[in-house]
Design a protein around this motif. Structure first.
Motif, PDB file in Angstrom:
ATOM      1  N   ARG A 127       0.550  -4.447  15.920  1.00  0.00           N
ATOM      2  CA  ARG A 127       0.647  -3.044  16.330  1.00  0.00           C
ATOM      3  C   ARG A 127      -0.576  -2.643  17.146  1.00  0.00           C
ATOM      4  O   ARG A 127      -1.062  -1.517  17.046  1.00  0.00           O
ATOM      5  CB  ARG A 127       0.765  -2.135  15.101  1.00  0.00           C
ATOM      6  N   LYS A 128      -1.037  -3.541  17.993  1.00  0.00           N
ATOM      7  CA  LYS A 128      -2.248  -3.277  18.756  1.00  0.00           C
ATOM      8  C   LYS A 128      -1.920  -2.987  20.211  1.00  0.00           C
ATOM      9  O   LYS A 128      -1.145  -3.703  20.848  1.00  0.00           O
ATOM     10  CB  LYS A 128      -3.205  -4.467  18.670  1.00  0.00           C
ATOM     11  N   ALA A 129      -2.481  -1.905  20.730  1.00  0.00           N
ATOM     12  CA  ALA A 129      -2.346  -1.554  22.146  1.00  0.00           C
ATOM     13  C   ALA A 129      -3.752  -1.427  22.704  1.00  0.00           C
ATOM     14  O   ALA A 129      -4.494  -0.520  22.333  1.00  0.00           O
ATOM     15  CB  ALA A 129      -1.581  -0.243  22.309  1.00  0.00           C
ATOM     16  N   GLY A 130      -4.139  -2.369  23.568  1.00  0.00           N
ATOM     17  CA  GLY A 130      -5.532  -2.407  23.997  1.00  0.00           C
ATOM     18  C   GLY A 130      -6.412  -2.741  22.814  1.00  0.00           C
ATOM     19  O   GLY A 130      -6.176  -3.723  22.110  1.00  0.00           O
ATOM     20  N   LYS A 131      -7.398  -1.882  22.541  1.00  0.00           N
ATOM     21  CA  LYS A 131      -8.279  -2.108  21.396  1.00  0.00           C
ATOM     22  C   LYS A 131      -7.905  -1.244  20.203  1.00  0.00           C
ATOM     23  O   LYS A 131      -8.600  -1.234  19.192  1.00  0.00           O
ATOM     24  CB  LYS A 131      -9.724  -1.824  21.802  1.00  0.00           C
ATOM     25  N   ARG A 151      -5.569   3.907  14.225  1.00  0.00           N
ATOM     26  CA  ARG A 151      -6.007   3.823  12.836  1.00  0.00           C
ATOM     27  C   ARG A 151      -7.406   3.233  12.711  1.00  0.00           C
ATOM     28  O   ARG A 151      -7.884   2.525  13.596  1.00  0.00           O
ATOM     29  CB  ARG A 151      -5.023   2.977  12.027  1.00  0.00           C
ATOM     30  N   CYS A 152      -8.043   3.539  11.564  1.00  0.00           N
ATOM     31  CA  CYS A 152      -9.435   3.140  11.362  1.00  0.00           C
ATOM     32  C   CYS A 152      -9.604   2.551   9.971  1.00  0.00           C
ATOM     33  O   CYS A 152      -8.642   2.337   9.230  1.00  0.00           O
ATOM     34  CB  CYS A 152     -10.359   4.342  11.564  1.00  0.00           C
ATOM     35  N   ILE A 153     -10.856   2.371   9.590  1.00  0.00           N
ATOM     36  CA  ILE A 153     -11.196   1.722   8.320  1.00  0.00           C
ATOM     37  C   ILE A 153     -10.748   2.528   7.106  1.00  0.00           C
ATOM     38  O   ILE A 153     -10.619   1.992   6.003  1.00  0.00           O
ATOM     39  CB  ILE A 153     -12.718   1.463   8.274  1.00  0.00           C
ATOM     40  N   MET A 154     -10.464   3.830   7.276  1.00  0.00           N
ATOM     41  CA  MET A 154     -10.007   4.628   6.135  1.00  0.00           C
ATOM     42  C   MET A 154      -8.733   4.088   5.517  1.00  0.00           C
ATOM     43  O   MET A 154      -8.470   4.297   4.335  1.00  0.00           O
ATOM     44  CB  MET A 154      -9.805   6.086   6.545  1.00  0.00           C
ATOM     45  N   THR A 155      -7.931   3.378   6.296  1.00  0.00           N
ATOM     46  CA  THR A 155      -6.690   2.816   5.757  1.00  0.00           C
ATOM     47  C   THR A 155      -6.957   1.726   4.727  1.00  0.00           C
ATOM     48  O   THR A 155      -6.052   1.349   3.978  1.00  0.00           O
ATOM     49  CB  THR A 155      -5.814   2.247   6.879  1.00  0.00           C
ATOM     50  N   LEU A 206      -2.206   1.009  16.151  1.00  0.00           N
ATOM     51  CA  LEU A 206      -1.401   2.229  16.082  1.00  0.00           C
ATOM     52  C   LEU A 206      -0.493   2.246  14.861  1.00  0.00           C
ATOM     53  O   LEU A 206       0.091   1.238  14.482  1.00  0.00           O
ATOM     54  CB  LEU A 206      -0.550   2.364  17.343  1.00  0.00           C
ATOM     55  N   PHE A 207      -0.382   3.447  14.267  1.00  0.00           N
ATOM     56  CA  PHE A 207       0.543   3.630  13.141  1.00  0.00           C
ATOM     57  C   PHE A 207       0.757   5.119  12.954  1.00  0.00           C
ATOM     58  O   PHE A 207      -0.141   5.832  12.519  1.00  0.00           O
ATOM     59  CB  PHE A 207      -0.017   3.000  11.866  1.00  0.00           C
ATOM     60  N   VAL A 230       0.850  -1.187   0.000  1.00  0.00           N
ATOM     61  CA  VAL A 230       0.000   0.000   0.000  1.00  0.00           C
ATOM     62  C   VAL A 230       0.888   1.240   0.000  1.00  0.00           C
ATOM     63  O   VAL A 230       2.059   1.202   0.390  1.00  0.00           O
ATOM     64  CB  VAL A 230      -0.941   0.035   1.230  1.00  0.00           C
ATOM     65  N   LYS A 231       0.324   2.352  -0.446  1.00  0.00           N
ATOM     66  CA  LYS A 231       1.045   3.616  -0.479  1.00  0.00           C
ATOM     67  C   LYS A 231       0.889   4.353   0.850  1.00  0.00           C
ATOM     68  O   LYS A 231      -0.041   4.107   1.615  1.00  0.00           O
ATOM     69  CB  LYS A 231       0.529   4.496  -1.619  1.00  0.00           C
ATOM     70  N   MET A 232       1.785   5.297   1.072  1.00  0.00           N
ATOM     71  CA  MET A 232       1.726   6.103   2.286  1.00  0.00           C
ATOM     72  C   MET A 232       0.425   6.894   2.387  1.00  0.00           C
ATOM     73  O   MET A 232      -0.058   7.183   3.489  1.00  0.00           O
ATOM     74  CB  MET A 232       2.926   7.047   2.327  1.00  0.00           C
ATOM     75  N   ASN A 233      -0.183   7.231   1.232  1.00  0.00           N
ATOM     76  CA  ASN A 233      -1.385   8.071   1.292  1.00  0.00           C
ATOM     77  C   ASN A 233      -2.576   7.376   1.955  1.00  0.00           C
ATOM     78  O   ASN A 233      -3.555   8.036   2.316  1.00  0.00           O
ATOM     79  CB  ASN A 233      -1.779   8.603  -0.093  1.00  0.00           C
ATOM     80  N   ARG A 234      -2.500   6.057   2.149  1.00  0.00           N
ATOM     81  CA  ARG A 234      -3.552   5.377   2.916  1.00  0.00           C
ATOM     82  C   ARG A 234      -3.637   5.929   4.343  1.00  0.00           C
ATOM     83  O   ARG A 234      -4.693   5.874   4.975  1.00  0.00           O
ATOM     84  CB  ARG A 234      -3.262   3.880   2.999  1.00  0.00           C
ATOM     85  N   PHE A 235      -2.522   6.457   4.845  1.00  0.00           N
ATOM     86  CA  PHE A 235      -2.445   6.868   6.249  1.00  0.00           C
ATOM     87  C   PHE A 235      -2.495   8.383   6.432  1.00  0.00           C
ATOM     88  O   PHE A 235      -2.481   8.864   7.559  1.00  0.00           O
ATOM     89  CB  PHE A 235      -1.175   6.287   6.872  1.00  0.00           C
ATOM     90  N   ARG A 236      -2.525   9.120   5.355  1.00  0.00           N
ATOM     91  CA  ARG A 236      -2.772  10.557   5.336  1.00  0.00           C
ATOM     92  C   ARG A 236      -1.894  11.348   6.326  1.00  0.00           C
ATOM     93  O   ARG A 236      -2.389  12.133   7.131  1.00  0.00           O
ATOM     94  CB  ARG A 236      -4.259  10.819   5.583  1.00  0.00           C
ATOM     95  N   PRO A 237      -0.575  11.149   6.249  1.00  0.00           N
ATOM     96  CA  PRO A 237       0.307  11.912   7.129  1.00  0.00           C
ATOM     97  C   PRO A 237       0.487  13.335   6.634  1.00  0.00           C
ATOM     98  O   PRO A 237       0.236  13.651   5.462  1.00  0.00           O
ATOM     99  CB  PRO A 237       1.625  11.139   7.038  1.00  0.00           C
ATOM    100  N   ASN A 238       0.940  14.213   7.507  1.00  0.00           N
ATOM    101  CA  ASN A 238       1.415  15.530   7.101  1.00  0.00           C
ATOM    102  C   ASN A 238       2.904  15.503   6.803  1.00  0.00           C
ATOM    103  O   ASN A 238       3.371  16.193   5.896  1.00  0.00           O
ATOM    104  CB  ASN A 238       1.165  16.574   8.197  1.00  0.00           C
TER     105      ASN A 238
END
Length: 281
Positions: free
Chosen positions: A239-243, A213-217, A246-247, A173-181
């Motif tokens: 990469r799960k902490a509790g429920k 992270r959510c379903i948008m990824t 994270l990314f 996948v591309k980085m744009n899946r995660f919409r960073p600044n």
């Protein structure tokens, strides 16, 4: 050596992003980032979570206008002035649990988006005197603000983190899946999630909270379509902490300046995160 390799803004929340060579850092985010927002008739924000086709709208910016085109050319381009609307009749809009004062941009913009989306929507703008504070649990002074972002003004991700994830995926996948600044090269995978104080160029940031992270990824940002459970599913296996999965790292800013591609990144201090709870969702 850590080096800034990408700068992104998303002028209208949940629409496509714009890649920049340099950017002005402001207290509520990179200049023009998420200052516009689409809302429904009740004033509730719209995102790709419910409307993945929002990814098909491509903004661009020049000295005077925000121009929005549709990748399938179903409507003519829309031009919106970068100057805030010249009226002061605020409307209240909602982003998650926050109620925010905003200005409706124009009837033309409302009609343009309503036609393109086949539903009634409004385009609103966050003016300078509208102050949306971040969660005080993660604030530095208690006065930090953000724009129409989900919660924080800046999101940073390391290219090494994406490379590590892609090595675990059947399809990259591309980085744009995660919409960073902010994206940087160099360093270890996921090290940004331990950053506490960091300098990028001459601007100084504080890492306050890894990004959940959510379903948008799972939405392809070129097609505007959901592509399956990944990369969210694979992330959830390690990469799960509790429920929360994270990314990336959310940042606040303490020293404002202009940043540009190639700026060196100096990690001044780090903090330890709670041990990850390894489980498959």
């Amino acid at each position: 050596m850590l080096q800034l390799s990408e700068i992104w803004i998303y002028p209208v929340k949940s629409l496509a992003g714009i890649s920049l060579q340099q950017a002005k850092v402001t207290e509520r985010g990179i200049e023009h980032d998420r200052r516009w927002l689409l809302v429904n008739e009740e004033g509730t924000f719209l995102t790709q979570r419910q409307f993945p086709q929002l990814a098909l709208f491509q903004p661009s910016i020049d000295d005077e206008f925000l121009t929005i085109t549709h990748r399938k050319d179903i409507v003519e381009p829309l031009k919106v002035s970068l100057t805030p609307p010249n009226h002061h009749e605020y409307v209240q809009v909602k982003v998650w649990d926050d109620t925010i004062d905003a200005l409706e941009v124009s009837t033309e913009a409302n009609e343009w988006f309503s036609k393109a989306l086949a539903m009634k929507v409004r385009l609103v703008y966050m003016p300078e005197d509208s102050r949306r504070e971040v969660d005080k649990k993660y604030a530095i002074t208690g006065e930090e603000i953000t724009s129409f972002s989900d919660a924080y003004p800046f999101l940073v991700i390391g290219q090494s983190s994406l490379d590590d994830l892609n090595n675990r995926l059947k399809e990259h996948v591309k980085m744009n899946r995660f919409r960073p600044n902010l994206v940087f090269k160099g360093g270890e995978a996921y090290e940004e999630e331990n950053w506490y104080e960091v300098q990028i160029g001459k601007a100084t940031f504080w890492g306050v909270k890894p990004c959940a992270r959510c379903i948008m990824t799972t939405i392809d940002q070129e097609s505007g379509e959901k592509t399956g459970k990944d990369p969210l599913y694979t992330l959830s296996t390690y990469r799960k902490a509790g429920k929360r999965v994270l990314f990336g790292q959310n940042l606040l800013v303490t020293v404002l300046d202009t940043i540009q591609l190639g700026d060196s990144i100096n990690v001044i201090s780090t903090k330890k995160l709670p041990q990850f709870e390894i489980e498959v969702s």
